[in-house]
Design an enzyme around this catalytic site. Structure first.
Site, PDB file in Angstrom:
ATOM      1  N   ASP A 190       1.151 -20.363 -66.814  1.00 16.30           N
ATOM      2  CA  ASP A 190       0.558 -19.031 -66.905  1.00 16.30           C
ATOM      3  C   ASP A 190       1.065 -18.132 -65.780  1.00 16.30           C
ATOM      4  O   ASP A 190       1.323 -16.940 -65.985  1.00 16.30           O
ATOM      5  CB  ASP A 190      -0.967 -19.153 -66.857  1.00 16.30           C
ATOM      6  CG  ASP A 190      -1.650 -17.886 -67.336  1.00 16.30           C
ATOM      7  OD1 ASP A 190      -1.033 -17.142 -68.124  1.00 16.30           O
ATOM      8  OD2 ASP A 190      -2.796 -17.638 -66.923  1.00 16.30           O
ATOM      9  N   ASP A 374      -8.065 -18.543 -71.579  1.00 17.14           N
ATOM     10  CA  ASP A 374      -8.777 -18.661 -70.307  1.00 17.14           C
ATOM     11  C   ASP A 374     -10.176 -19.229 -70.516  1.00 17.14           C
ATOM     12  O   ASP A 374     -10.629 -20.101 -69.766  1.00 17.14           O
ATOM     13  CB  ASP A 374      -8.850 -17.292 -69.625  1.00 17.14           C
ATOM     14  CG  ASP A 374      -7.470 -16.705 -69.384  1.00 17.14           C
ATOM     15  OD1 ASP A 374      -6.551 -17.489 -69.107  1.00 17.14           O
ATOM     16  OD2 ASP A 374      -7.312 -15.475 -69.487  1.00 17.14           O
TER      17      ASP A 374
END
Length: 453
Positions: A190, A374
């Site tokens: 990420d 997330d």
């Protein structure tokens, strides 16, 4: 001065942390209620290379879990680059349909399995037909809420949280070593994908920003808020209007778009000659031919709501004799009651001065968007911690929330898209092992010796 999330920091943080906390809490509740345990024989994209067995040595588990994490991240990167190519070549409708299919699959199959497990565990008296109807309606409504227009934002937010819970509950069934390696690998991926030049997520964000389009992705969007200090300024700097041209979604509903100031002024100047009801400005016409007006009046008179065609033609003929500054001054005086009523009078000059700041992103108006991934991996970390002890759950929760708060602070400073996983995941993993290896033995020792209650 650019607006910042710090202007309404408390509301923004609560708007993001509340759904994250709810998602993590419900995943922990499912883990404890259904007694979810790791299934070594489960086969998925997360363990294509190595299937963990309890009898394997530590070295074998370490190597196999690392290989699983690398393959999983490579698959995610490949799929993300494919999405970038599809979005680059304007396959937006295909991406939206793909997201709807993904939502249908997650809610219908994975969510249905969890729903059946809850019914069996708690012995809920319900027949199969009723169960199917409830699950079907729940799935269809969730699928429509992903990209359909006219859906209440609260309903969309709830379904995003539900999908995060469902996927996270399935990820908690992965073997322990594989889970930890995947979490760390995804945090690093990420970071690279969002910040590195040529990263797939960075390319997506830049491409969507250059086209002024919304990303066809599953994101949780907090309700936009405007602080009291910026409310008057935002009225002048980013006027909101309901546009029915380019802002029509697939379902035909009209969307709310931000209209720039120069666009508003241009529209106002173009439409001022086409309105049926024109404001008539009668000036002192001493220097004008006597044939134009017989009754010379001192000062300026306004009749805001007159629909006479002759009066409109007379107003147009008089207005074309002046220069552009006279037109703008007449429009300012004609619109002054409306401007004062809506509270824009003091900001007209400021709005004109801010026309060059069209590229400034007003985060306080748009709100914060958090990816569904997330939600999922925050909850996976807490769910994995819940399989060991509640003390590790508390520590991981505090670490994740602290990391998310740090990310929001950095977001307000850099005013750009930032990865939400690295800080929270790293803190969560560190807090988990510190609590499990150091804090828990200490607390158990002093408690058993009656030194702490």
């Amino acid at each position: 001065m650019e607006s910042s999330i710090l202007d309404s920091l408390g509301v923004e943080i609560i708007g993001v942390m509340a759904p994250v906390s709810i998602c993590m809490f419900l995943v922990v509740l499912l883990t404890y209620s259904l007694s979810v345990t790791s299934d070594p024989q489960i086969r998925s994209a997360a363990n294509l290379i190595y299937i963990e067995n309890p009898s394997d040595s530590t070295t074998v588990k370490l190597e196999g879990s690392l290989a699983n994490a690398i393959v999983f991240v490579v698959l995610i990167a490949a799929v993300t680059f494919i999405l970038v190519l599809l979005f680059y070549y304007n396959f937006t409708n295909f991406l939206k349909h793909y997201m709807r299919f993904s939502a249908f699959f997650v809610l219908g199959t994975m969510g249905g399995a969890i729903f059946l497990s809850i019914i069996q565990h708690f012995s809920i008296p319900v027949d199969s037909i009723t169960c199917f109807i409830l699950l079907f309606n729940f799935t269809i409504l969730g699928t429509l809420s992903v990209f359909a227009g006219g859906i209440p934002i609260v309903l969309r937010q709830c379904y995003m949280v539900v999908m995060g819970i469902v996927v996270a509950a399935w990820f908690t069934k992965l073997p322990e070593w594989t889970t930890w390696f995947i979490l760390v690998a995804l945090a690093l991926y990420d970071l690279v994908a969002v910040l590195a030049p040529g990263g797939p997520l960075k390319l997506l964000v830049e491409l969507a920003s250059s086209r002024d389009e919304e990303l066809p992705a599953m994101v949780y969007e907090a309700r936009p808020t405007v602080s009291s200090g910026n409310q008057r300024r935002n009225r002048g700097s980013s006027l909101r209007a309901l546009v029915g041209g380019g802002g029509v979604s697939d379902s035909g509903s009209v969307e709310l778009q931000a209209v720039r100031n120069h666009d508003v002024n241009q529209l106002g100047r173009e439409n001022s000659h086409n309105m049926d009801y024109n404001a008539i400005a009668v000036r002192d016409i001493d220097n004008v031919d006597d044939g134009i007006g017989n009754g010379s009046r001192g000062g300026l008179e306004r009749s805001p709501l007159v629909g006479s065609p002759s009066a409109s033609e007379h107003s147009t003929s008089v207005g074309t004799r002046g220069n552009m500054e006279d037109r703008e001054s007449v429009m300012d005086e004609e619109m002054s009651p409306l401007v004062e009523l809506m509270g824009w009078g003091d900001n007209r000059e400021e709005a004109r001065g801010l026309e060059e700041s069209d590229n400034v992103v007003d985060i306080s108006n748009r709100g914060i968007k958090l990816g569904l991934g997330d939600f999922i991996f925050y909850s996976v970390l807490v769910g994995r911690a819940a399989m060991y002890d509640l003390m590790t759950v508390y520590a991981c929760y505090l670490a994740i929330i602290s990391g998310l708060g740090c990310t929001l602070i950095l977001l307000s400073v850099y005013n750009r898209a930032l990865p939400a996983l690295p800080i929270s995941i790293m803190l969560g993993v560190v807090f988990y092992f510190l609590t499990r290896l150091l804090m828990e033995p200490f607390v158990v020792g002093v408690t058993t010796n009656l030194m702490m209650f």
